[in-house]
Design an enzyme around this catalytic site. Structure first.
Site, PDB file in Angstrom:
ATOM      1  CG  HIS A  42     -18.412  44.794  22.011  1.00  0.00           C
ATOM      2  ND1 HIS A  42     -18.960  45.598  22.307  1.00  0.00           N
ATOM      3  CD2 HIS A  42     -19.195  44.365  22.100  1.00  0.00           C
ATOM      4  CE1 HIS A  42     -20.229  45.996  22.733  1.00  0.00           C
ATOM      5  NE2 HIS A  42     -21.022  45.035  21.598  1.00  0.00           N
ATOM      6  CE  LYS A 107     -18.230  57.582  15.337  1.00  0.00           C
ATOM      7  NZ  LYS A 107     -17.523  58.680  15.721  1.00  0.00           N
TER       8      LYS A 107
END
Length: 188
Positions: A42, A107
């Protein structure tokens, strides 16, 4: 928000109209192509965008699974493939959502900025079950590193999945299962 116990099959890449149909709490099975990316990937994508460079994957309609697999056992395309904590990607997610990313799988909770960008872009956040990486890997039938190979487990991978199980945690309207479940069961 009403309870919905129906399992839903979706095909990835995912059309934005399909994402708008999904509701927080829906159990889905994803079949098709998804991509993996974690913190380091990212960061590289963010740097590429800042330089005006093309990203290694087209975000339009795609899903990113926040996961770094363990090494594959013989005869398997991938090792254990459990989700990574999504909040570590929060500073990067809004820009990718603005480029057409349809959803993310991970999550844990997301920031208000990510949720706002999801609502703006009709995107969804799915949760995969943490601690179940070996089981989740059984839904991955093909894995190929497509970018940032030098990052090892954090390289971007193109996965072919078949009935990959996930739960819609935050839908395209901003409904958040972490909040509603907490209220419903008096959790802090």
């Amino acid at each position: 928000m009403e309870d919905n116990n129906m399992d839903i099959e979706i095909q990835a890449p995912v059309d934005k109209n399909k994402m708008k149909e999904l509701k927080a709490g829906d159990m889905v099975y994803i079949t098709g192509t998804i991509y993996t990316a974690r913190d380091a990937a990212h960061k590289r994508m963010s740097e590429a965008l800042a330089k005006g460079e093309k990203l290694p994957i087209d975000m339009e309609g795609n899903l990113i699974y926040y996961m770094g697999p363990s090494p594959a056992r013989e005869g398997r395309p991938i090792g254990s493939a459990g989700p990574t904590t999504a909040s570590r990607m929060d500073k990067y997610a809004p820009a990718l959502l603005d480029l057409g990313l349809s959803g993310m799988i991970g999550k844990g909770k997301r920031s208000k900025e990510v949720i706002d960008a999801m609502v703006k872009n009709d995107a969804v956040y799915f949760a995969a079950i943490g601690g179940a990486g070996a089981l989740l890997s059984k839904a991955i039938i093909q894995s190929e590193v497509i970018a940032y190979d030098d990052l090892g487990t954090e390289a971007i991978r193109k996965l072919k999945v078949e009935r990959f199980p996930a739960i819609v945690v935050i839908d395209s309207m901003g409904n958040n299962l972490y909040e509603t479940a907490g209220e419903k069961y008096n959790l802090d």
